[in-house]
Write a protein that holds these residues in place. Structure first.
Motif, PDB file in Angstrom:
ATOM      1  N   GLN A  95       0.854  -1.175   0.000  1.00  9.99           N
ATOM      2  CA  GLN A  95       0.000   0.000   0.000  1.00  9.99           C
ATOM      3  C   GLN A  95       0.892   1.226   0.000  1.00  9.99           C
ATOM      4  O   GLN A  95       1.701   1.416   0.906  1.00  9.99           O
ATOM      5  N   MET A  96       0.743   2.057  -1.008  1.00  9.40           N
ATOM      6  CA  MET A  96       1.586   3.218  -1.213  1.00  9.40           C
ATOM      7  C   MET A  96       0.727   4.473  -1.100  1.00  9.40           C
ATOM      8  O   MET A  96      -0.165   4.691  -1.919  1.00  9.40           O
ATOM      9  N   ASN A  97       0.999   5.285  -0.092  1.00 14.20           N
ATOM     10  CA  ASN A  97       0.265   6.520   0.132  1.00 14.20           C
ATOM     11  C   ASN A  97       1.187   7.721  -0.013  1.00 14.20           C
ATOM     12  O   ASN A  97       2.404   7.606   0.105  1.00 14.20           O
ATOM     13  N   ASN A  98       0.577   8.880  -0.232  1.00  9.14           N
ATOM     14  CA  ASN A  98       1.325  10.131  -0.375  1.00  9.14           C
ATOM     15  C   ASN A  98       2.489   9.968  -1.344  1.00  9.14           C
ATOM     16  O   ASN A  98       3.631  10.317  -1.044  1.00  9.14           O
ATOM     17  N   LEU A  99       2.183   9.465  -2.509  1.00  7.24           N
ATOM     18  CA  LEU A  99       3.224   9.193  -3.493  1.00  7.24           C
ATOM     19  C   LEU A  99       3.895  10.466  -3.983  1.00  7.24           C
ATOM     20  O   LEU A  99       3.257  11.511  -4.118  1.00  7.24           O
ATOM     21  N   LYS A 100       5.186  10.341  -4.242  1.00 12.12           N
ATOM     22  CA  LYS A 100       6.009  11.443  -4.698  1.00 12.12           C
ATOM     23  C   LYS A 100       6.605  11.112  -6.060  1.00 12.12           C
ATOM     24  O   LYS A 100       6.766   9.940  -6.397  1.00 12.12           O
ATOM     25  N   PRO A 101       6.946  12.126  -6.848  1.00 10.78           N
ATOM     26  CA  PRO A 101       7.549  11.844  -8.158  1.00 10.78           C
ATOM     27  C   PRO A 101       8.759  10.923  -8.081  1.00 10.78           C
ATOM     28  O   PRO A 101       8.964  10.100  -8.983  1.00 10.78           O
ATOM     29  N   GLU A 102       9.549  11.040  -7.036  1.00  8.49           N
ATOM     30  CA  GLU A 102      10.722  10.198  -6.894  1.00  8.49           C
ATOM     31  C   GLU A 102      10.391   8.743  -6.607  1.00  8.49           C
ATOM     32  O   GLU A 102      11.284   7.886  -6.616  1.00  8.49           O
ATOM     33  N   ASP A 103       9.119   8.438  -6.350  1.00  2.92           N
ATOM     34  CA  ASP A 103       8.687   7.056  -6.216  1.00  2.92           C
ATOM     35  C   ASP A 103       8.460   6.389  -7.568  1.00  2.92           C
ATOM     36  O   ASP A 103       8.244   5.170  -7.618  1.00  2.92           O
ATOM     37  N   SER A 104       8.471   7.159  -8.638  1.00  2.00           N
ATOM     38  CA  SER A 104       8.253   6.604  -9.964  1.00  2.00           C
ATOM     39  C   SER A 104       9.331   5.578 -10.288  1.00  2.00           C
ATOM     40  O   SER A 104      10.528   5.873 -10.213  1.00  2.00           O
ATOM     41  N   ALA A 105       8.915   4.380 -10.633  1.00  2.00           N
ATOM     42  CA  ALA A 105       9.837   3.289 -10.910  1.00  2.00           C
ATOM     43  C   ALA A 105       9.030   2.064 -11.302  1.00  2.00           C
ATOM     44  O   ALA A 105       7.801   2.043 -11.184  1.00  2.00           O
ATOM     45  N   ARG A 106       9.747   1.054 -11.754  1.00  2.00           N
ATOM     46  CA  ARG A 106       9.120  -0.236 -11.930  1.00  2.00           C
ATOM     47  C   ARG A 106       9.312  -1.017 -10.631  1.00  2.00           C
ATOM     48  O   ARG A 106      10.447  -1.167 -10.154  1.00  2.00           O
ATOM     49  N   TYR A 107       8.221  -1.484 -10.068  1.00  2.00           N
ATOM     50  CA  TYR A 107       8.241  -2.167  -8.788  1.00  2.00           C
ATOM     51  C   TYR A 107       8.150  -3.669  -8.992  1.00  2.00           C
ATOM     52  O   TYR A 107       7.267  -4.167  -9.682  1.00  2.00           O
ATOM     53  N   HIS A 108       9.060  -4.391  -8.357  1.00  2.00           N
ATOM     54  CA  HIS A 108       9.123  -5.842  -8.442  1.00  2.00           C
ATOM     55  C   HIS A 108       8.961  -6.450  -7.056  1.00  2.00           C
ATOM     56  O   HIS A 108       9.473  -5.912  -6.077  1.00  2.00           O
ATOM     57  N   CYS A 109       8.286  -7.573  -6.971  1.00  2.00           N
ATOM     58  CA  CYS A 109       8.356  -8.362  -5.758  1.00  2.00           C
ATOM     59  C   CYS A 109       9.458  -9.401  -5.919  1.00  2.00           C
ATOM     60  O   CYS A 109       9.794  -9.818  -7.032  1.00  2.00           O
ATOM     61  N   ALA A 110      10.055  -9.790  -4.807  1.00  2.00           N
ATOM     62  CA  ALA A 110      11.194 -10.689  -4.843  1.00  2.00           C
ATOM     63  C   ALA A 110      11.243 -11.511  -3.567  1.00  2.00           C
ATOM     64  O   ALA A 110      10.694 -11.115  -2.541  1.00  2.00           O
ATOM     65  N   THR A 111      11.917 -12.646  -3.640  1.00  2.00           N
ATOM     66  CA  THR A 111      12.030 -13.547  -2.498  1.00  2.00           C
ATOM     67  C   THR A 111      13.468 -13.643  -2.022  1.00  2.00           C
ATOM     68  O   THR A 111      14.419 -13.452  -2.784  1.00  2.00           O
ATOM     69  N   GLN A 115       4.679  -0.976 -13.412  1.00  2.00           N
ATOM     70  CA  GLN A 115       5.161   0.395 -13.502  1.00  2.00           C
ATOM     71  C   GLN A 115       4.325   1.338 -12.654  1.00  2.00           C
ATOM     72  O   GLN A 115       3.090   1.325 -12.716  1.00  2.00           O
ATOM     73  N   VAL A 116       5.002   2.163 -11.885  1.00  3.77           N
ATOM     74  CA  VAL A 116       4.368   3.224 -11.109  1.00  3.77           C
ATOM     75  C   VAL A 116       4.926   4.553 -11.594  1.00  3.77           C
ATOM     76  O   VAL A 116       6.140   4.762 -11.587  1.00  3.77           O
ATOM     77  N   THR A 117       4.046   5.428 -12.021  1.00  3.81           N
ATOM     78  CA  THR A 117       4.451   6.754 -12.463  1.00  3.81           C
ATOM     79  C   THR A 117       3.681   7.794 -11.666  1.00  3.81           C
ATOM     80  O   THR A 117       2.448   7.794 -11.666  1.00  3.81           O
ATOM     81  N   VAL A 118       4.414   8.656 -10.985  1.00  6.75           N
ATOM     82  CA  VAL A 118       3.821   9.704 -10.159  1.00  6.75           C
ATOM     83  C   VAL A 118       4.128  11.037 -10.822  1.00  6.75           C
ATOM     84  O   VAL A 118       5.275  11.474 -10.847  1.00  6.75           O
ATOM     85  N   ALA A 119       3.106  11.674 -11.363  1.00  6.38           N
ATOM     86  CA  ALA A 119       3.295  12.912 -12.098  1.00  6.38           C
ATOM     87  C   ALA A 119       1.988  13.684 -12.150  1.00  6.38           C
ATOM     88  O   ALA A 119       0.905  13.108 -12.112  1.00  6.38           O
ATOM     89  N   SER A 120       2.114  15.010 -12.254  1.00  9.93           N
ATOM     90  CA  SER A 120       0.940  15.863 -12.364  1.00  9.93           C
ATOM     91  C   SER A 120       0.361  15.808 -13.767  1.00  9.93           C
ATOM     92  O   SER A 120       1.067  15.591 -14.747  1.00  9.93           O
TER      93      SER A 120
END
Length: 124
Positions: A82-98, A119-124
């Motif tokens: 759960q990702m709240n208050n997202l910021k532009p610097e959070d923009s990235a491809r998110y992977h789960c890993a073990t 992919q997560v992109t945080v932008a106006s």
């Protein structure tokens, strides 16, 4: 076969929220640490969050602590972020890993399995 399939990414405005999911199969999900890692263009891999096998302990990269919450459902073999208050610097491809140990690895070599990401992109 081991499969890790991430979903839930998208385009969101700064301050917005997203909930990422990772569906796991092909291994004993409840026996491993799970992690979220991310990679942005031109940047190296960043470890974001981890959770112990039974879910009784979670830990986070300093810059996301208080904004992100990792959880898991060992019955459904699901991992969430759960990702709240997202910021532009959070923009990235998110992977789960073990992994089989507590790690904050900055390379995929530190993990046993990982998915293709969402992919997560945080932008106006």
């Amino acid at each position: 076969q081991v499969q890790l399939v991430e979903s839930g990414g998208g385009l969101v405005q700064p301050g917005g929220s997203l909930n990422l999911s990772c569906a796991a199969s092909g291994f004993t999900f409840s026996a491993v640490y799970m992690h979220w890692v991310r990679q942005a263009p031109g940047k190296g891999l960043e470890w974001v969050s981890g959770i112990k096998p039974d879910g009784d302990y979670t830990y986070y990269k300093d810059s996301v602590e208080g904004r992100f919450t990792v959880s898991r459902d060992n019955v459904k073999n699901m991992l969430y972020l759960q990702m709240n208050n997202l910021k532009p610097e959070d923009s990235a491809r998110y992977h789960c890993a073990t992994s089989n140990y507590l790690t904050r690895g900055r390379s995929f070599l530190e993990y046993d399995y990982w998915g293709q990401g969402t992919q997560v992109t945080v932008a106006s």
